[in-house]
Scaffold this motif. Structure first.
Motif, PDB file in Angstrom:
ATOM      1  N   HIS A 342       0.839  -1.207   0.000  1.00 37.44           N
ATOM      2  CA  HIS A 342       0.000   0.000   0.000  1.00 37.44           C
ATOM      3  C   HIS A 342       0.872   1.254   0.000  1.00 37.44           C
ATOM      4  CE1 HIS A 342      -4.171  -1.043  -0.040  1.00 37.44           C
ATOM      5  NE2 HIS A 342      -4.062  -1.887   0.975  1.00 37.44           N
ATOM      6  N   ALA A 343       1.916   1.257   0.818  1.00 38.93           N
ATOM      7  CA  ALA A 343       2.802   2.418   0.896  1.00 38.93           C
ATOM      8  C   ALA A 343       3.512   2.637  -0.437  1.00 38.93           C
ATOM      9  CB  ALA A 343       3.818   2.229   2.018  1.00 38.93           C
ATOM     10  N   LYS A 344       3.934   1.543  -1.081  1.00 47.05           N
ATOM     11  CA  LYS A 344       4.605   1.676  -2.376  1.00 47.05           C
ATOM     12  C   LYS A 344       3.654   2.233  -3.438  1.00 47.05           C
ATOM     13  CE  LYS A 344       7.980  -2.043  -1.628  1.00 47.05           C
ATOM     14  NZ  LYS A 344       8.430  -3.392  -2.035  1.00 47.05           N
ATOM     15  N   VAL A 345       2.402   1.768  -3.417  1.00 47.47           N
ATOM     16  CA  VAL A 345       1.425   2.283  -4.382  1.00 47.47           C
ATOM     17  C   VAL A 345       1.164   3.766  -4.128  1.00 47.47           C
ATOM     18  CG1 VAL A 345      -0.951   2.100  -5.207  1.00 47.47           C
ATOM     19  CG2 VAL A 345       0.354   0.027  -4.729  1.00 47.47           C
ATOM     20  N   LEU A 368      -5.080   9.799  -3.180  1.00 46.40           N
ATOM     21  CA  LEU A 368      -5.907   8.674  -2.723  1.00 46.40           C
ATOM     22  C   LEU A 368      -6.820   8.171  -3.839  1.00 46.40           C
ATOM     23  CD1 LEU A 368      -6.854   9.892   0.881  1.00 46.40           C
ATOM     24  CD2 LEU A 368      -5.028   8.328   0.206  1.00 46.40           C
ATOM     25  N   ALA A 369      -7.334   9.108  -4.644  1.00 44.22           N
ATOM     26  CA  ALA A 369      -8.186   8.696  -5.771  1.00 44.22           C
ATOM     27  C   ALA A 369      -7.375   7.890  -6.784  1.00 44.22           C
ATOM     28  CB  ALA A 369      -8.804   9.932  -6.423  1.00 44.22           C
ATOM     29  N   TRP A 370      -6.146   8.326  -7.065  1.00 44.56           N
ATOM     30  CA  TRP A 370      -5.278   7.591  -7.998  1.00 44.56           C
ATOM     31  C   TRP A 370      -4.972   6.211  -7.434  1.00 44.56           C
ATOM     32  CZ3 TRP A 370      -0.882   4.893  -8.756  1.00 44.56           C
ATOM     33  CH2 TRP A 370      -0.340   4.837 -10.041  1.00 44.56           C
ATOM     34  N   ARG A 391      -9.966   4.642   3.704  1.00 48.43           N
ATOM     35  CA  ARG A 391      -9.317   5.928   3.446  1.00 48.43           C
ATOM     36  C   ARG A 391      -8.532   6.390   4.672  1.00 48.43           C
ATOM     37  NH1 ARG A 391     -10.880  11.114   0.058  1.00 48.43           N
ATOM     38  NH2 ARG A 391     -10.377  10.041  -1.846  1.00 48.43           N
ATOM     39  N   SER A 392      -9.099   6.204   5.846  1.00 48.85           N
ATOM     40  CA  SER A 392      -8.406   6.633   7.066  1.00 48.85           C
ATOM     41  C   SER A 392      -7.121   5.833   7.263  1.00 48.85           C
ATOM     42  CB  SER A 392      -9.325   6.483   8.272  1.00 48.85           C
ATOM     43  OG  SER A 392      -9.727   5.122   8.432  1.00 48.85           O
ATOM     44  N   GLU A 393      -7.153   4.547   6.890  1.00 49.10           N
ATOM     45  CA  GLU A 393      -5.929   3.742   6.994  1.00 49.10           C
ATOM     46  C   GLU A 393      -4.858   4.244   6.027  1.00 49.10           C
ATOM     47  OE1 GLU A 393      -7.311  -0.726   8.340  1.00 49.10           O
ATOM     48  OE2 GLU A 393      -7.809  -0.076   6.295  1.00 49.10           O
ATOM     49  N   LEU A 394      -5.274   4.622   4.832  1.00 48.12           N
ATOM     50  CA  LEU A 394      -4.316   5.132   3.859  1.00 48.12           C
ATOM     51  C   LEU A 394      -3.728   6.472   4.302  1.00 48.12           C
ATOM     52  CD1 LEU A 394      -6.133   4.271   0.492  1.00 48.12           C
ATOM     53  CD2 LEU A 394      -4.208   3.076   1.557  1.00 48.12           C
ATOM     54  N   GLY A 396      -3.216   7.234   7.331  1.00 45.90           N
ATOM     55  CA  GLY A 396      -2.226   6.835   8.327  1.00 45.90           C
ATOM     56  C   GLY A 396      -0.928   6.366   7.686  1.00 45.90           C
ATOM     57  N   VAL A 397      -1.040   5.667   6.552  1.00 42.93           N
ATOM     58  CA  VAL A 397       0.165   5.221   5.828  1.00 42.93           C
ATOM     59  C   VAL A 397       0.945   6.424   5.313  1.00 42.93           C
ATOM     60  CG1 VAL A 397       1.001   3.925   3.834  1.00 42.93           C
ATOM     61  CG2 VAL A 397      -0.873   3.006   5.199  1.00 42.93           C
ATOM     62  N   VAL A 398       0.230   7.427   4.814  1.00 40.78           N
ATOM     63  CA  VAL A 398       0.894   8.649   4.349  1.00 40.78           C
ATOM     64  C   VAL A 398       1.628   9.335   5.496  1.00 40.78           C
ATOM     65  CG1 VAL A 398       0.517  10.949   3.384  1.00 40.78           C
ATOM     66  CG2 VAL A 398      -0.702   8.996   2.431  1.00 40.78           C
ATOM     67  N   ALA A 399       1.001   9.338   6.679  1.00 42.87           N
ATOM     68  CA  ALA A 399       1.653   9.926   7.852  1.00 42.87           C
ATOM     69  C   ALA A 399       2.946   9.178   8.191  1.00 42.87           C
ATOM     70  CB  ALA A 399       0.693   9.912   9.037  1.00 42.87           C
TER      71      ALA A 399
END
Length: 447
Positions: A342-345, A368-370, A391-394, A396-399
């Motif tokens: 997920h982080a790599k994507v 996030l849309a991409w 979305r909230s998990e993603l 968090g990954v960005v953070a």
């Protein structure tokens, strides 16, 4: 000719002559070193010189858009042309001003920078007092002064050549900064020439309004990524200067032996060309190769033996390969390889969205849309290569990516409208992602 900004100094042959061949090579391979000639950019250089020369001699204004990926010699070529024109005795006097979007606090500060170069010096009535430079003005006051300056022609006014580097950093919501810079050259008798440099070919079509594009015009010069043959030629041109006679040796002494095997230079050039075609990267790899060989020779038992001659530095293809692998397997790229899928994507999403928009940072909502579209189209969840994430998990990954300094975010904002930018070189990022078995088929080539 006058220059409100000092051009990067050229390599000093006298200083180079004081160095040993090894130290001379390291100095020549440094990315900040500015040689007198720039190989492989003759066509672009001639077009820029023709444009500037015609504008200066004709006392007219104009705009030129120079574009290409980082490390392709755009700014260095413009500097080279300006330096040549400044030395040309047949060229009319002109003022050179450089504004770098990465080096000013905000886009509006460009007005203050330009006005500080054009404002007349205040001279005391007493002849014994020297002229003093104009005081720093606010962007709003500088804009008003510039409007008045260009609206009132002066027959004695010299042409002003303005290099606007990192143009994508000058974008604002109202786009008034770029509008003014591209509009003033078209004001009668302004004698303003603007050379805009950006990393994206279609930035005007993607980001600029129609009225700005019309003022920018169609004068565009592309700088394509260097091919491996061109990169090899650039390295050879730098290393050829190592053969200059040292001040400690007589002119009749034979030149020092080559520091690099030909296949070693080919390896460096082909490795970099396959990723980005960035000349600065090739110079860095060659310099790292020299350091690696010097360390190996210093650690050899014979290097410290009494009466032994100094070891000969010779970089082989094995040394070049090891140095390149060291550079690509250390630093941020190492952390990219350790990330979750997920982080790599998400990293791929940031890079692709920024590339598509032609600006360095994009809104998290767009990223996030991409990400969602990519996961759905690649059927990664259906193939069980990826677990579904909210979305909230993603976010968090960005953070987490921000904490590892792989991306930069507006830390004061926690919503999806905060802007995000990648902190990893695009070439290194794509090379690291291409090693992932799941993503390798979906990662584009930089070239």
């Amino acid at each position: 000719p006058t220059s409100a900004n000092a051009l990067p100094p050229l390599l000093d042959a006298r200083e180079l002559a004081k160095l040993s061949p090894f130290d001379r090579a390291k100095a020549l391979l440094h990315v900040s070193a500015t040689p007198e000639s720039l190989p492989c950019r003759d066509e672009q250089r001639e077009r820029i010189r023709q444009f500037l020369g015609d504008a200066i001699l004709g006392r007219t204004g104009g705009c030129l858009y120079v574009h290409g990926v980082p490390g392709t010699g755009k700014t260095a070529t413009v500097h080279s042309v300006v330096r040549e024109l400044q030395k040309d005795e047949d060229m009319d006097a002109f003022t050179f001003v450089e504004i770098n979007g990465m080096k000013i606090s905000e886009p509006m500060a460009a007005f203050s920078h330009l006005w500080s170069a054009l404002a007349p010096s205040s001279t005391s009535s007493s002849s014994s007092h020297a002229s003093t430079p104009p005081r720093k003005t606010s962007p709003k006051a500088a804009l008003a002064a510039l409007e008045h300056h260009f609206a009132n022609p002066d027959p004695a006014r010299p042409t002003t050549v303005v290099l606007v580097d990192e143009l994508d950093q000058m974008l604002t919501k109202r786009q008034d900064v770029l509008y003014n810079f591209f509009n003033w050259p078209h004001v009668a008798h302004s004698r303003l020439v603007v050379v805009a440099v950006a990393n994206t070919m279609d930035l005007p079509e993607r980001e600029l309004s129609g009225k700005i594009r019309s003022r920018l015009g169609t004068n565009r010069i592309p700088f394509q990524p260097y091919t491996w043959a061109e990169l090899k030629r650039i390295l050879e041109a730098r290393l050829a200067l190592v053969a200059l006679p040292s001040s400690s040796t007589s002119t009749s002494s034979p030149p020092p032996p080559p520091l690099f095997d030909d296949v070693a230079l080919q390896k460096i050039a082909k490795s970099v060309a396959g990723i980005s075609g960035d000349a600065r990267k090739a110079l860095d790899v060659a310099r790292r190769t020299l350091d690696r060989v010097a360390l190996r020779l210093a650690a050899s038992p014979s290097s410290g033996a009494a009466g032994s001659t100094a070891p000969v530095v010779r970089c082989t293809i094995q040394d070049a390969t090891a140095a390149y692998n060291d550079m690509t397997r250390t630093g941020p790229a190492t952390f990219v390889r350790r990330q979750s899928t997920h982080a790599k994507v998400l990293l791929l999403a940031v890079a692709q969205c920024a590339k598509r928009a032609g600006v360095p940072d994009v809104e998290l909502d767009t990223v996030l849309a991409w990400h969602g579209d990519f996961v759905r189209q690649a059927a990664l969840v259906d193939a069980r290569a990826l677990y579904p994430a909210s979305r909230s998990e993603l976010v968090g990954v960005v953070a987490q990516l921000h904490a590892q300094r792989l991306v930069a975010t507006e830390s004061q904002r926690l919503d999806v409208f905060q802007r995000v930018r990648a902190c990893v070189d695009e070439g290194d990022l794509f090379a690291a992602l291409r090693e992932d078995e799941v993503l390798k088929a979906h990662v584009p080539k930089v070239l």
